[in-house]
Design an enzyme around this catalytic site. Sequence first.
Site, PDB file in Angstrom:
ATOM      1  NE  ARG A  32      -4.286  -1.659   0.985  1.00 45.65           N
ATOM      2  CZ  ARG A  32      -5.447  -1.386   1.551  1.00 45.65           C
ATOM      3  NH1 ARG A  32      -5.737  -0.140   1.909  1.00 45.65           N
ATOM      4  NH2 ARG A  32      -6.328  -2.313   1.724  1.00 45.65           N
ATOM      5  NE  ARG A  36      -6.800   5.833   3.381  1.00 45.96           N
ATOM      6  CZ  ARG A  36      -7.628   5.043   4.051  1.00 45.96           C
ATOM      7  NH1 ARG A  36      -8.864   5.439   4.264  1.00 45.96           N
ATOM      8  NH2 ARG A  36      -7.235   3.879   4.499  1.00 45.96           N
ATOM      9  NE  ARG A  45      -9.595   8.282  -2.344  1.00 48.16           N
ATOM     10  CZ  ARG A  45     -10.828   8.582  -2.042  1.00 48.16           C
ATOM     11  NH1 ARG A  45     -11.496   9.462  -2.756  1.00 48.16           N
ATOM     12  NH2 ARG A  45     -11.413   8.035  -1.005  1.00 48.16           N
ATOM     13  CG  ASP A  81      -8.967  -2.291  -3.616  1.00 52.79           C
ATOM     14  OD1 ASP A  81      -8.275  -1.785  -2.723  1.00 52.79           O
ATOM     15  OD2 ASP A  81      -9.859  -3.124  -3.386  1.00 52.79           O
ATOM     16  CE1 TYR A 159     -13.446  -6.548   2.085  1.00 48.80           C
ATOM     17  CE2 TYR A 159     -11.693  -8.009   1.354  1.00 48.80           C
ATOM     18  CZ  TYR A 159     -12.121  -6.953   2.132  1.00 48.80           C
ATOM     19  OH  TYR A 159     -11.234  -6.314   2.965  1.00 48.80           O
TER      20      TYR A 159
HETATM   21  O1  CP3 Z   1       0.010  -1.369  -2.466  1.00 47.42           O
HETATM   22  C1  CP3 Z   1      -0.350  -0.433  -3.200  1.00 47.42           C
HETATM   23  O2  CP3 Z   1       0.048   0.749  -3.058  1.00 47.42           O
HETATM   24  C2  CP3 Z   1      -1.256  -0.733  -4.363  1.00 47.42           C
HETATM   25  C3  CP3 Z   1      -2.615  -0.412  -4.173  1.00 47.42           C
HETATM   26  C4  CP3 Z   1      -3.515  -1.255  -3.281  1.00 47.42           C
HETATM   27  C5  CP3 Z   1      -4.728  -0.742  -2.756  1.00 47.42           C
HETATM   28  N1  CP3 Z   1      -5.396  -1.756  -2.149  1.00 47.42           N
HETATM   29  C6  CP3 Z   1      -5.208   0.654  -2.884  1.00 47.42           C
HETATM   30  C7  CP3 Z   1      -6.204   1.134  -1.927  1.00 47.42           C
HETATM   31  C8  CP3 Z   1      -3.442  -2.595  -2.910  1.00 47.42           C
HETATM   32  C9  CP3 Z   1      -2.323  -3.598  -3.155  1.00 47.42           C
HETATM   33  C10 CP3 Z   1      -4.639  -2.901  -2.213  1.00 47.42           C
HETATM   34  C11 CP3 Z   1      -4.947  -4.247  -1.699  1.00 47.42           C
HETATM   35  C12 CP3 Z   1      -6.155  -4.469  -0.900  1.00 47.42           C
HETATM   36  N2  CP3 Z   1      -7.355  -3.828  -0.965  1.00 47.42           N
HETATM   37  C13 CP3 Z   1      -6.267  -5.485   0.058  1.00 47.42           C
HETATM   38  C14 CP3 Z   1      -5.209  -6.500   0.363  1.00 47.42           C
HETATM   39  C15 CP3 Z   1      -4.087  -5.936   1.131  1.00 47.42           C
HETATM   40  C16 CP3 Z   1      -4.415  -5.592   2.528  1.00 47.42           C
HETATM   41  O3  CP3 Z   1      -4.125  -4.465   2.923  1.00 47.42           O
HETATM   42  O4  CP3 Z   1      -4.896  -6.478   3.227  1.00 47.42           O
HETATM   43  C17 CP3 Z   1      -7.555  -5.404   0.616  1.00 47.42           C
HETATM   44  C18 CP3 Z   1      -8.120  -6.292   1.706  1.00 47.42           C
HETATM   45  C19 CP3 Z   1      -8.243  -4.366  -0.053  1.00 47.42           C
HETATM   46  C20 CP3 Z   1      -9.643  -3.975   0.136  1.00 47.42           C
HETATM   47  C21 CP3 Z   1      -9.773  -2.555   0.505  1.00 47.42           C
HETATM   48  N3  CP3 Z   1      -9.471  -1.487  -0.324  1.00 47.42           N
HETATM   49  C22 CP3 Z   1     -10.257  -2.043   1.724  1.00 47.42           C
HETATM   50  C23 CP3 Z   1     -10.662  -2.893   2.910  1.00 47.42           C
HETATM   51  C24 CP3 Z   1     -10.254  -0.668   1.596  1.00 47.42           C
HETATM   52  C25 CP3 Z   1     -10.879   0.326   2.543  1.00 47.42           C
HETATM   53  C26 CP3 Z   1     -10.148   0.455   3.795  1.00 47.42           C
HETATM   54  C27 CP3 Z   1      -8.992   1.354   3.612  1.00 47.42           C
HETATM   55  O5  CP3 Z   1      -7.864   0.934   3.935  1.00 47.42           O
HETATM   56  O6  CP3 Z   1      -9.255   2.471   3.196  1.00 47.42           O
HETATM   57  C28 CP3 Z   1      -9.700  -0.343   0.334  1.00 47.42           C
HETATM   58  C29 CP3 Z   1      -9.445   1.023  -0.215  1.00 47.42           C
HETATM   59  C30 CP3 Z   1      -8.078   1.324  -0.733  1.00 47.42           C
HETATM   60  N4  CP3 Z   1      -7.407   0.547  -1.631  1.00 47.42           N
HETATM   61  C31 CP3 Z   1      -7.291   2.475  -0.447  1.00 47.42           C
HETATM   62  C32 CP3 Z   1      -6.126   2.370  -1.212  1.00 47.42           C
HETATM   63  C33 CP3 Z   1      -5.003   3.360  -1.312  1.00 47.42           C
HETATM   64  C34 CP3 Z   1      -7.659   3.617   0.471  1.00 47.42           C
HETATM   65  C35 CP3 Z   1      -8.929   4.216  -0.020  1.00 47.42           C
HETATM   66  C36 CP3 Z   1      -8.948   5.668  -0.286  1.00 47.42           C
HETATM   67  O7  CP3 Z   1      -8.167   6.225  -1.075  1.00 47.42           O
HETATM   68  O8  CP3 Z   1      -9.867   6.274   0.264  1.00 47.42           O
END
Ligand code: CP3
Length: 355
Positions: A32, A36, A45, A81, A159
């Site tokens: 990640r 943010r 964003r 994502d 999910y």
């Molecule tokens: O690693 C990276 O920089 C690449 C981008 C990436 C995102 N999500 C962007 C994202 C990756 C590899 C993921 C993987 C992901 N997404 C997982 C597996 C990894 C982990 O952390 O367990 C999971 C379970 C998700 C599902 C997901 N996406 C959730 C639960 C959420 C909301 C909660 C949160 O952390 O905000 C997201 C949103 C998300 N995906 C964000 C980002 C940068 C944040 C959302 C935003 O910009 O508001």
Amino acid sequence: MPQSPNDPIAQSRFLRACRREPVDATPVWLMRQAGRYMAEYRELRRKHTILELIKAPELACEVTLQPLNAFDLDAAIIFADILPPLEGMGLSLEFVKGEGPRIHNPVRTPQDVARLRVPDPEESLGFTLEAIRLVRRELESRGVPLIGFSGAPFTLASYAIEGSGSRHYLRAKGMMMADPRSWHTLMEKLSQVVGEYLLAQARAGAQALQLFDSWVGALSPEDYRQHVLPYSRRAIQIAREAGAPIIHFGTNTNGMLEQIREAGGDVIGVDWRIDLSAAWERLGSDVAIQGNLDPVALFAPWPELKARAQAVLDQAAGRPGHIFNLGHGILPHTPVENVRRLVDFVHEYTGQQRP
Ligand code: CP3
């Protein structure tokens, strides 16, 4: 994409470590790493939802490069994502502000499972494949490899069935236990979607692939063996065809580490709940390991963070095939200055040890 021995990216620290070859310093990237905690990301964003960023290849490319411009990272990960592949299967996905992801038509019945499509990734996820092509053009001259990724079948199933994040996985485990036929059909479809999506990302230019089975630690070892392992293995088998190294990541995997390994992967990703040296003992020396600093350590004062990073590196003890990472994704509000210092410290400390 074939990796020729003369290609400088194939000889990068990160890809050499994936192959367990010696490196001049331990490679580091952060799960990640685009997100943010960075002001540049929050700025974008303000104007776009997360799905808009993911679906506009130029914007996804820009976000992918933000952490590469800010820190001396050894790999990029494509900005996407794990959940958009579910949209192509027929599920309706929304990221609800302050709450996280929601599936509006979750999979609950045998009919729901039967309706799920297995689309061609070029058609359903073409935006991410296009973003990969754009990023590769930008990274070629910098010599930095790009990681593609997918959620693993179990984490995606959780999910798809729950419709959101979950604490106890009542419905997902419920289907697994009460209706194993539907579970099997669902997991078969997911393993095909995941495997073909990963393969398509490698063909679009991703030089490594990571499978995120983030929530798999919720299962007993026996449930993993019976109800998950065959499908993760199938996805990895499909993805392997491109020849790009595969990182198989999960959290809370202490009870099933050997089985995760058995499912496949050139690199096993572990979290901070297991000692890195203990993980290596169990996995054997013929696999690379990625991890495993607690992401919360990035909030500690620098001397404490440094000591913890050093402890991870000392546990890896210069074994070939260590990729430094966090044990799970970087958290919102993480101090950017600590990220910079951590990345530089990993290089300095391991570069000195092994000149
Ligand atoms: O690693 C990276 O920089 C690449 C981008 C990436 C995102 N999500 C962007 C994202 C990756 C590899 C993921 C993987 C992901 N997404 C997982 C597996 C990894 C982990 O952390 O367990 C999971 C379970 C998700 C599902 C997901 N996406 C959730 C639960 C959420 C909301 C909660 C949160 O952390 O905000 C997201 C949103 C998300 N995906 C964000 C980002 C940068 C944040 C959302 C935003 O910009 O508001």
